[in-house]
Scaffold this motif. Structure first.
Motif, PDB file in Angstrom:
ATOM      1  N   GLY A 104       0.826  -1.201   0.000  1.00  0.00           N
ATOM      2  CA  GLY A 104       0.000   0.000   0.000  1.00  0.00           C
ATOM      3  C   GLY A 104       0.859   1.249   0.000  1.00  0.00           C
ATOM      4  O   GLY A 104       2.012   1.245  -0.423  1.00  0.00           O
ATOM      5  N   GLN A 105       0.310   2.337   0.498  1.00  0.00           N
ATOM      6  CA  GLN A 105       0.984   3.628   0.467  1.00  0.00           C
ATOM      7  C   GLN A 105       2.221   3.646   1.375  1.00  0.00           C
ATOM      8  O   GLN A 105       2.164   3.192   2.515  1.00  0.00           O
ATOM      9  CB  GLN A 105       0.011   4.720   0.900  1.00  0.00           C
ATOM     10  CG  GLN A 105       0.584   6.112   0.869  1.00  0.00           C
ATOM     11  CD  GLN A 105       0.822   6.608  -0.549  1.00  0.00           C
ATOM     12  OE1 GLN A 105      -0.100   6.764  -1.334  1.00  0.00           O
ATOM     13  NE2 GLN A 105       2.083   6.857  -0.887  1.00  0.00           N
ATOM     14  N   CYS A 106       3.311   4.184   0.861  1.00  0.00           N
ATOM     15  CA  CYS A 106       4.515   4.319   1.693  1.00  0.00           C
ATOM     16  C   CYS A 106       4.284   5.392   2.756  1.00  0.00           C
ATOM     17  O   CYS A 106       3.329   6.176   2.679  1.00  0.00           O
ATOM     18  CB  CYS A 106       5.724   4.677   0.828  1.00  0.00           C
ATOM     19  SG  CYS A 106       5.606   6.265  -0.029  1.00  0.00           S
ATOM     20  N   VAL A 107       5.169   5.426   3.742  1.00  0.00           N
ATOM     21  CA  VAL A 107       5.032   6.371   4.848  1.00  0.00           C
ATOM     22  C   VAL A 107       6.323   7.146   5.046  1.00  0.00           C
ATOM     23  O   VAL A 107       7.404   6.694   4.662  1.00  0.00           O
ATOM     24  CB  VAL A 107       4.648   5.645   6.151  1.00  0.00           C
ATOM     25  CG1 VAL A 107       3.290   4.976   6.009  1.00  0.00           C
ATOM     26  CG2 VAL A 107       5.706   4.620   6.547  1.00  0.00           C
ATOM     27  N   LEU A 108       6.198   8.311   5.672  1.00  0.00           N
ATOM     28  CA  LEU A 108       7.364   9.170   5.898  1.00  0.00           C
ATOM     29  C   LEU A 108       7.889   9.078   7.324  1.00  0.00           C
ATOM     30  O   LEU A 108       8.723   9.879   7.725  1.00  0.00           O
ATOM     31  CB  LEU A 108       7.008  10.622   5.554  1.00  0.00           C
ATOM     32  CG  LEU A 108       6.709  10.890   4.079  1.00  0.00           C
ATOM     33  CD1 LEU A 108       6.326  12.353   3.870  1.00  0.00           C
ATOM     34  CD2 LEU A 108       7.912  10.536   3.208  1.00  0.00           C
ATOM     35  N   SER A 109       7.407   8.124   8.076  1.00  0.00           N
ATOM     36  CA  SER A 109       7.953   7.890   9.414  1.00  0.00           C
ATOM     37  C   SER A 109       9.059   6.843   9.342  1.00  0.00           C
ATOM     38  O   SER A 109       9.084   6.023   8.424  1.00  0.00           O
ATOM     39  CB  SER A 109       6.840   7.421  10.355  1.00  0.00           C
ATOM     40  OG  SER A 109       6.218   6.258   9.853  1.00  0.00           O
ATOM     41  N   ARG A 110       9.967   6.877  10.298  1.00  0.00           N
ATOM     42  CA  ARG A 110      11.118   5.988  10.262  1.00  0.00           C
ATOM     43  C   ARG A 110      10.731   4.518  10.341  1.00  0.00           C
ATOM     44  O   ARG A 110      11.327   3.671   9.654  1.00  0.00           O
ATOM     45  CB  ARG A 110      12.079   6.348  11.399  1.00  0.00           C
ATOM     46  CG  ARG A 110      12.744   7.698  11.223  1.00  0.00           C
ATOM     47  CD  ARG A 110      13.654   8.029  12.375  1.00  0.00           C
ATOM     48  NE  ARG A 110      14.774   7.096  12.454  1.00  0.00           N
ATOM     49  CZ  ARG A 110      15.772   7.220  13.295  1.00  0.00           C
ATOM     50  NH1 ARG A 110      15.788   8.231  14.152  1.00  0.00           N
ATOM     51  NH2 ARG A 110      16.749   6.343  13.331  1.00  0.00           N
ATOM     52  N   ALA A 111       9.807   4.215  11.216  1.00  0.00           N
ATOM     53  CA  ALA A 111       9.260   2.869  11.221  1.00  0.00           C
ATOM     54  C   ALA A 111       8.292   2.787  10.045  1.00  0.00           C
ATOM     55  O   ALA A 111       7.547   3.734   9.816  1.00  0.00           O
ATOM     56  CB  ALA A 111       8.537   2.584  12.522  1.00  0.00           C
TER      57      ALA A 111
END
Length: 126
Positions: A104-111
């Motif tokens: 799904g959608q990538c995230v901008l948090s480190r985890a």
């Protein structure tokens, strides 16, 4: 061995451009979500941009929207961070990171990124 290697950092004047590269070995970047992060002295590491596994959709931090893009070259197993109209506040060490289990959608948090490169310094100064 799974490895990410960044390159392309350097010194650039305000308003200039740079292209960072993130080359992978040991796994395929097109089967991973990839994120670019940066860390300025005394600040937390922050997400700048990411590209999703699968449809390749991208996300950008508000601070870089309209100035940065994140193209991917599957043949070279490399993801880039194309940076334009650079500002002094873009000065930081830039890291790429990868995760194979995020769909799904990538995230901008480190985890949940679990593979990280060593970082490359970008300095924007006249």
């Amino acid at each position: 061995q799974l490895q990410l290697v960044e390159s392309g950092g350097g010194l650039v004047q305000p308003g200039g451009s740079l292209r960072l590269s993130c080359a992978a070995s040991g796994f395929s970047l097109d089967r991973s979500a990839i994120g670019w992060f940066r860390q300025a002295p005394g600040k937390e590491r922050e997400g700048v941009s990411c590209v999703s596994r699968g449809d390749g959709s991208a996300r950008y931090a508000d601070s870089v929207k309209g100035r940065f893009t994140i193209p991917r070259d599957n043949a070279k197993n490399t993801v880039y961070l194309q940076m334009m109209s650079l500002k002094p506040e873009d000065t930081a060490v830039y890291y790429c990171a990868a995760v194979r289990s995020l769909f799904g959608q990538c995230v901008l948090s480190r985890a949940p990124y679990d593979y990280w490169g060593q970082g490359t310094q970008v300095t924007v100064s006249s």
